[in-house]
Design a protein around this motif. Structure first.
Motif, PDB file in Angstrom:
ATOM      1  N   ASP A  48      27.438  31.124  41.894  1.00  0.00           N
ATOM      2  CA  ASP A  48      27.173  31.723  43.196  1.00  0.00           C
ATOM      3  C   ASP A  48      25.682  32.074  43.292  1.00  0.00           C
ATOM      4  N   PRO A  49      24.971  31.611  44.333  1.00  0.00           N
ATOM      5  CA  PRO A  49      23.542  31.942  44.456  1.00  0.00           C
ATOM      6  C   PRO A  49      23.270  33.444  44.460  1.00  0.00           C
ATOM      7  N   ALA A  50      24.199  34.237  45.018  1.00  0.00           N
ATOM      8  CA  ALA A  50      24.006  35.688  45.011  1.00  0.00           C
ATOM      9  C   ALA A  50      24.036  36.226  43.583  1.00  0.00           C
ATOM     10  N   LEU A  51      24.887  35.624  42.737  1.00  0.00           N
ATOM     11  CA  LEU A  51      24.930  36.035  41.330  1.00  0.00           C
ATOM     12  C   LEU A  51      23.642  35.653  40.607  1.00  0.00           C
ATOM     13  N   ARG A  52      23.165  34.466  40.904  1.00  0.00           N
ATOM     14  CA  ARG A  52      21.908  34.050  40.294  1.00  0.00           C
ATOM     15  C   ARG A  52      20.782  35.011  40.647  1.00  0.00           C
ATOM     16  N   ALA A  53      20.695  35.328  41.925  1.00  0.00           N
ATOM     17  CA  ALA A  53      19.628  36.228  42.362  1.00  0.00           C
ATOM     18  C   ALA A  53      19.789  37.607  41.730  1.00  0.00           C
ATOM     19  N   ALA A  54      21.035  38.086  41.653  1.00  0.00           N
ATOM     20  CA  ALA A  54      21.285  39.398  41.045  1.00  0.00           C
ATOM     21  C   ALA A  54      20.894  39.393  39.576  1.00  0.00           C
ATOM     22  N   VAL A  67      22.688  41.147  23.163  1.00  0.00           N
ATOM     23  CA  VAL A  67      23.207  42.334  23.837  1.00  0.00           C
ATOM     24  C   VAL A  67      22.486  42.556  25.171  1.00  0.00           C
ATOM     25  N   ALA A  68      21.156  42.451  25.160  1.00  0.00           N
ATOM     26  CA  ALA A  68      20.401  42.655  26.395  1.00  0.00           C
ATOM     27  C   ALA A  68      20.786  41.624  27.447  1.00  0.00           C
ATOM     28  N   ALA A  69      21.009  40.373  27.037  1.00  0.00           N
ATOM     29  CA  ALA A  69      21.412  39.329  27.982  1.00  0.00           C
ATOM     30  C   ALA A  69      22.787  39.623  28.570  1.00  0.00           C
ATOM     31  N   LEU A  70      23.723  40.064  27.735  1.00  0.00           N
ATOM     32  CA  LEU A  70      25.055  40.384  28.245  1.00  0.00           C
ATOM     33  C   LEU A  70      25.004  41.576  29.200  1.00  0.00           C
ATOM     34  N   MET A 130      13.511  34.797  26.134  1.00  0.00           N
ATOM     35  CA  MET A 130      14.816  34.308  25.712  1.00  0.00           C
ATOM     36  C   MET A 130      15.948  35.179  26.231  1.00  0.00           C
ATOM     37  N   VAL A 131      15.677  36.436  26.574  1.00  0.00           N
ATOM     38  CA  VAL A 131      16.722  37.266  27.180  1.00  0.00           C
ATOM     39  C   VAL A 131      17.224  36.591  28.449  1.00  0.00           C
ATOM     40  N   GLY A 132      16.305  36.107  29.289  1.00  0.00           N
ATOM     41  CA  GLY A 132      16.705  35.414  30.508  1.00  0.00           C
ATOM     42  C   GLY A 132      17.399  34.096  30.239  1.00  0.00           C
ATOM     43  N   GLU A 133      16.914  33.330  29.255  1.00  0.00           N
ATOM     44  CA  GLU A 133      17.530  32.040  28.953  1.00  0.00           C
ATOM     45  C   GLU A 133      18.963  32.217  28.475  1.00  0.00           C
ATOM     46  N   VAL A 134      19.173  33.189  27.598  1.00  0.00           N
ATOM     47  CA  VAL A 134      20.530  33.448  27.110  1.00  0.00           C
ATOM     48  C   VAL A 134      21.411  33.963  28.239  1.00  0.00           C
ATOM     49  N   ALA A 135      20.883  34.840  29.084  1.00  0.00           N
ATOM     50  CA  ALA A 135      21.675  35.397  30.187  1.00  0.00           C
ATOM     51  C   ALA A 135      22.090  34.309  31.172  1.00  0.00           C
ATOM     52  N   ARG A 136      21.176  33.393  31.508  1.00  0.00           N
ATOM     53  CA  ARG A 136      21.526  32.316  32.443  1.00  0.00           C
ATOM     54  C   ARG A 136      22.598  31.403  31.864  1.00  0.00           C
ATOM     55  N   ALA A 137      22.479  31.108  30.557  1.00  0.00           N
ATOM     56  CA  ALA A 137      23.493  30.274  29.915  1.00  0.00           C
ATOM     57  C   ALA A 137      24.848  30.969  29.930  1.00  0.00           C
TER      58      ALA A 137
END
Length: 444
Positions: A13-19, A123-126, A407-414
């Protein structure tokens, strides 16, 4: 997983991506706080409380974390168990290692404990994913989501084994479990997903050799346990090369040897400790072969030996169907999956990461216990420093290992894309629909 899988899993969902993107700065700050003040296995209460405090202002009213495995926590978003489809659980590890850090980071730990395995990043990504899901509201959730902030991944008794045995976890009606690990053996900018064994079993072994002690100048009067142990240590590595199918993977490592009290004395005994790991190889057959070698070699030198096995973790075996579904989602489907305006994704994928379907290793993880009872999937996100050869720099558990903040963002997006794909696979099929099987992206 027994449910049919959509041929093309829905895009996030694009809204989830933006959030999610809006949460990453705070997630990086949380990563710094966890990294600066780490806790060992079994002592994670402070880290758990820091995580829950970072989530508190984003959670819907009435959302209450549940304790699990002594120092861990569960947090559910979405309908209550039984009121919706099965939940997707996502595991992140709270504990650090007894290592003196040498990264030189401004937020480096200063004691004898350090996050040198990337758990702070996980943990930070989750936390970023949970906050994003909570912000958009229950109606936009791809599935009920159960965040598992797990203790004791690095040391027995296994936190994962305790989690899956507790009613607090089993009551949530989980249909699939996801995990993630940063991996310096993979190039930066990649995410690896494949079915089957991806991490090895790992059992500790303790070897004790008993002989007849005596004077170093009269060796014929002794039965030298040091010599016998030396031959055992040298030869035990050949157990893999001569007792295991060369097309499968297993490894024996002896990391600790102890004997004697003086240079001119043959001691009564000598000992060693190590690990036996099996990826494709039979765990039991490999341990039996090691035992035969230990006992037979000692006997050849007039000594006796005992092998004690301390069972640890089984192999991590990714669910084949879940892997295919998530790999299809992470692989992208063209321009509609681009992540615009945030500097990621030039490849038409939903995460900005290039999909790999080949990686696996003889590392071990207690995530394996989730796979013993539920369909589970461990992802690996490449952490080799940009411009370096994967595996050439400091690796997992090295005092200088520390993924950079991006990498926090990379792991979170995955993780977010994987939750969406797993949730779609677990959802009841639409009446009259005819879902097609997902093509198998996993190598034979």
């Amino acid at each position: 997983m027994s449910r049919p899988h959509p041929a093309v899993p829905p895009r996030v969902d694009p809204a989830l991506r933006a959030a999610l993107e809006a949460e990453l700065d705070a997630a990086v700050a949380l990563r710094h706080a966890l990294h600066r003040d780490p806790r060992l296995s079994g002592d994670e209460a402070d880290s758990r409380d820091l995580v829950l405090a970072a989530l508190a202002d984003a959670l819907p009213p009435g959302t209450t974390p549940q304790p699990v495995a002594d120092t861990g926590a569960l947090l559910r978003l979405g309908p209550a168990p039984g009121e919706g489809p099965p939940a997707v659980a996502v595991r992140a590890e709270l504990d650090a290692l007894p290592v003196v850090e040498r990264t030189g980071l401004p937020f480096s730990a200063t004691g004898g404990v350090a996050h040198v395995c990337g758990h702070d990043v996980h943990v930070a990504a989750l936390v970023a994913v949970v906050r994003a899901l909570a912000r958009v509201g229950a109606a936009r959730l791809p599935a009920p989501v159960l965040a598992v902030f797990q203790p004791r991944e690095e040391k027995a008794p296994s936190g994962a084994a305790d989690v899956v045995a507790e009613p607090a976890f089993t009551a949530h009606g989980v249909g699939a479990v996801l995990g993630v690990h940063v991996q310096p053996e993979l190039p930066r900018g990649t995410v690896s997903v494949r079915g089957g064994p991806v991490n090895a079993s790992a059992d500790e072994i303790e070897i004790e050799v008993h002989g007849r002690g005596g004077h170093g100048g009269y060796p014929h009067r002794t039965r030298d346990p040091v010599l016998a142990l030396a031959q055992i240590v040298c030869g035990v590595h050949h157990v893999v090369s001569r007792r295991v199918d060369p097309m499968t993977a297993g490894v024996v490592t002896v990391g600790q040897v102890q004997a004697g009290s003086a240079p001119n004395v043959v001691p009564e005994s000598a000992s060693a400790r190590g690990t036996v790991r099996a990826l494709d190889a039979s765990r039991d057959e490999l341990l039996d072969a090691v035992r035969e070698h230990v006992e037979g070699t000692a006997a050849a030198y007039g000594c006796t030996a005992t092998l004690t096995v301390v069972p640890n973790e089984p192999a991590v075996v990714n669910d084949e169907a879940l892997a295919r579904t998530v790999a299809t989602a992470l692989g992208g489907r063209g321009a509609e999956d681009r992540v615009d305006g945030d500097g990621v994704d030039g490849e038409g994928t939903p995460t900005g990461l290039v999909l790999d379907t080949t990686f696996r290793s003889c590392g071990a993880d207690d995530f394996s216990h989730y796979g013993d009872v539920l369909p589970s999937l461990m992802l690996f996100v490449g952490a080799a420093a940009t411009g370096t050869t994967p595996g050439a720099g400091p690796g997992l558990h090295h005092p200088e290992f520390s993924p950079d903040d991006a990498m926090v963002g990379e792991v979170a997006r995955a993780l977010l894309a994987s939750v969406a794909a797993a949730g779609a696979a677990l959802a009841p099929p639409v009446t009259g629909s005819n879902p097609q099987p997902v093509p198998d992206t996993t190598p034979p």
